[in-house]
Write a protein that holds these residues in place. Sequence first.
Motif, mmCIF file in Angstrom:
data_model
loop_
_atom_site.group_PDB
_atom_site.id
_atom_site.type_symbol
_atom_site.label_atom_id
_atom_site.label_comp_id
_atom_site.label_asym_id
_atom_site.label_seq_id
_atom_site.Cartn_x
_atom_site.Cartn_y
_atom_site.Cartn_z
ATOM 1 N N GLY A 68 0.826 -1.167 0.058
ATOM 2 C CA GLY A 68 0.031 -0.013 -0.007
ATOM 3 C C GLY A 68 0.813 1.490 0.020
ATOM 4 N N ALA A 69 2.125 1.168 -0.014
ATOM 5 C CA ALA A 69 3.101 2.165 0.199
ATOM 6 C C ALA A 69 2.830 3.417 1.024
ATOM 7 N N HIS A 70 2.438 3.135 2.384
ATOM 8 C CA HIS A 70 2.314 4.208 3.349
ATOM 9 C C HIS A 70 3.644 4.940 3.640
ATOM 10 N N PHE A 71 4.332 4.425 3.931
ATOM 11 C CA PHE A 71 5.662 4.865 4.340
ATOM 12 C C PHE A 71 5.401 6.003 5.396
ATOM 13 N N ASN A 72 4.569 6.013 6.074
ATOM 14 C CA ASN A 72 4.077 7.247 6.992
ATOM 15 C C ASN A 72 3.009 6.720 8.023
ATOM 16 N N PRO A 73 3.485 6.900 9.397
ATOM 17 C CA PRO A 73 2.551 6.385 10.376
ATOM 18 C C PRO A 73 1.217 7.053 10.396
ATOM 19 N N VAL A 74 0.974 8.322 10.060
ATOM 20 C CA VAL A 74 -0.284 8.898 9.905
ATOM 21 C C VAL A 74 -1.052 8.458 8.774
ATOM 22 N N VAL A 75 -0.516 8.088 7.709
ATOM 23 C CA VAL A 75 -1.161 7.251 6.724
ATOM 24 C C VAL A 75 -1.633 6.118 7.171
ATOM 25 N N THR A 76 -0.855 5.365 7.775
ATOM 26 C CA THR A 76 -1.372 3.973 8.174
ATOM 27 C C THR A 76 -2.605 4.208 9.238
ATOM 28 N N MET A 77 -2.469 5.220 10.020
ATOM 29 C CA MET A 77 -3.146 5.573 11.063
ATOM 30 C C MET A 77 -4.584 5.907 10.429
ATOM 31 N N VAL A 78 -4.673 6.718 9.322
ATOM 32 C CA VAL A 78 -5.969 7.016 8.504
ATOM 33 C C VAL A 78 -6.476 5.807 7.691
ATOM 34 N N PHE A 79 -5.686 5.055 7.217
ATOM 35 C CA PHE A 79 -6.103 3.659 6.625
ATOM 36 C C PHE A 79 -6.939 2.753 7.456
ATOM 37 N N THR A 80 -6.313 2.511 8.932
ATOM 38 C CA THR A 80 -6.780 1.774 9.850
ATOM 39 C C THR A 80 -8.015 2.435 10.257
ATOM 40 N N LEU A 81 -8.150 3.853 10.644
ATOM 41 C CA LEU A 81 -9.543 4.394 11.162
ATOM 42 C C LEU A 81 -10.554 4.097 10.100
ATOM 43 N N ARG A 82 -10.240 3.999 8.850
ATOM 44 C CA ARG A 82 -11.183 4.008 7.679
ATOM 45 C C ARG A 82 -11.746 2.416 7.669
ATOM 46 N N GLY A 83 -10.947 1.564 8.364
ATOM 47 C CA GLY A 83 -11.442 0.215 8.070
ATOM 48 C C GLY A 83 -10.635 -0.528 6.821
ATOM 49 N N GLU A 84 -9.642 0.214 6.373
ATOM 50 C CA GLU A 84 -9.119 -0.156 5.021
ATOM 51 C C GLU A 84 -7.668 -1.064 5.331
ATOM 52 N N HIS A 85 -7.295 -0.939 6.644
ATOM 53 C CA HIS A 85 -5.945 -1.732 7.013
ATOM 54 C C HIS A 85 -6.119 -2.297 8.314
ATOM 55 N N ALA A 86 -5.683 -3.699 8.251
ATOM 56 C CA ALA A 86 -5.821 -4.703 9.589
ATOM 57 C C ALA A 86 -5.223 -3.959 10.629
ATOM 58 N N PRO A 87 -6.228 -3.602 11.843
ATOM 59 C CA PRO A 87 -5.836 -3.168 13.078
ATOM 60 C C PRO A 87 -4.544 -3.775 13.560
ATOM 61 N N GLY A 88 -4.348 -5.142 13.247
ATOM 62 C CA GLY A 88 -3.170 -5.854 13.994
ATOM 63 C C GLY A 88 -2.057 -5.571 13.059
ATOM 64 N N TYR A 93 3.470 -1.883 10.942
ATOM 65 C CA TYR A 93 3.638 -0.788 10.137
ATOM 66 C C TYR A 93 4.401 0.344 10.780
ATOM 67 N N VAL A 94 3.878 0.914 11.744
ATOM 68 C CA VAL A 94 4.499 2.092 12.058
ATOM 69 C C VAL A 94 6.119 1.727 12.566
ATOM 70 N N ALA A 95 6.080 0.640 13.202
ATOM 71 C CA ALA A 95 7.548 0.364 13.794
ATOM 72 C C ALA A 95 8.569 0.163 12.837
ATOM 73 N N VAL A 96 8.263 -0.577 11.527
ATOM 74 C CA VAL A 96 9.058 -0.582 10.478
ATOM 75 C C VAL A 96 9.415 0.483 9.903
ATOM 76 N N GLN A 97 8.409 1.518 9.604
ATOM 77 C CA GLN A 97 8.606 2.863 9.239
ATOM 78 C C GLN A 97 9.602 3.785 9.914
ATOM 79 N N LEU A 98 9.270 3.564 11.293
ATOM 80 C CA LEU A 98 10.412 4.386 12.118
ATOM 81 C C LEU A 98 11.718 3.712 12.013
ATOM 82 N N LEU A 99 11.862 2.589 12.213
ATOM 83 C CA LEU A 99 13.029 1.765 11.964
ATOM 84 C C LEU A 99 13.748 2.029 10.457
ATOM 85 N N GLY A 100 12.897 1.924 9.384
ATOM 86 C CA GLY A 100 13.405 2.276 8.170
ATOM 87 C C GLY A 100 13.921 3.449 7.944
ATOM 88 N N GLY A 101 13.239 4.536 8.514
ATOM 89 C CA GLY A 101 13.613 5.928 8.375
ATOM 90 C C GLY A 101 14.984 6.378 9.078
#
Length: 224
Positions: A68-88, A93-101
Amino acid sequence: MSIAPQPTANRLLAEFLGTAFLLIGVVGSGIMAQELSGGNTGLALLANAIATGCILYVLITILGPVSGAHFNPVVTMVFTLRGEHAPGLALPYVAVQLLGGVLGVWATHAMFDLDILQFSTTSRSGTGQWWSEVIATFGLVLVIFGGLRHRPDAVPPLVGLYITGAYWFTSSTSFANPAVTVARALSDTFAGIHPSDVLMFILMQIIGALIATVVTARLFARAP
């Protein structure tokens, strides 16, 4: 942009690599631009913006179908809030984004023979820049979901072009990404941000993303 069925490990690897190369693009082009611009800050910012937009276009195109090419914790947050990304998968996602950055920044320092461990001394503070991050992040989310609603195939260039432009029309130069903000605090180069300014930037990014979540749910709602 549709995501083909992928093992979780592949999705996390794509988010890690994408965020790492995004920071390599941001910080590396900032270093190169500063070295070659002869002290012309405007020219350096232009080069930095163009390189960032280009790398975003490439990364979203090649990794979007995987994660999904989020590369961004707030994008992951929005997809999750919209029910379009698995909450689990949100926290992984956020952890690997921070580590990758962070690792992307360190890899960039190594390429330019700089000290690997650094902390930025560049202050980015004040109500103007804080409000700028609200606007920048709101706009990014608007572009992503507007593109997905109307032209999914155009999302990579839309995001790349938006960020290129937002470097110039926002006073903060449009970080719009908590992982990018944290990582740039670890680079005392053209793209840096003082660690003491990180928390407020991230708070403003979250606010902008939450407002955009509400607006895009109405604006781009699918017909019943």
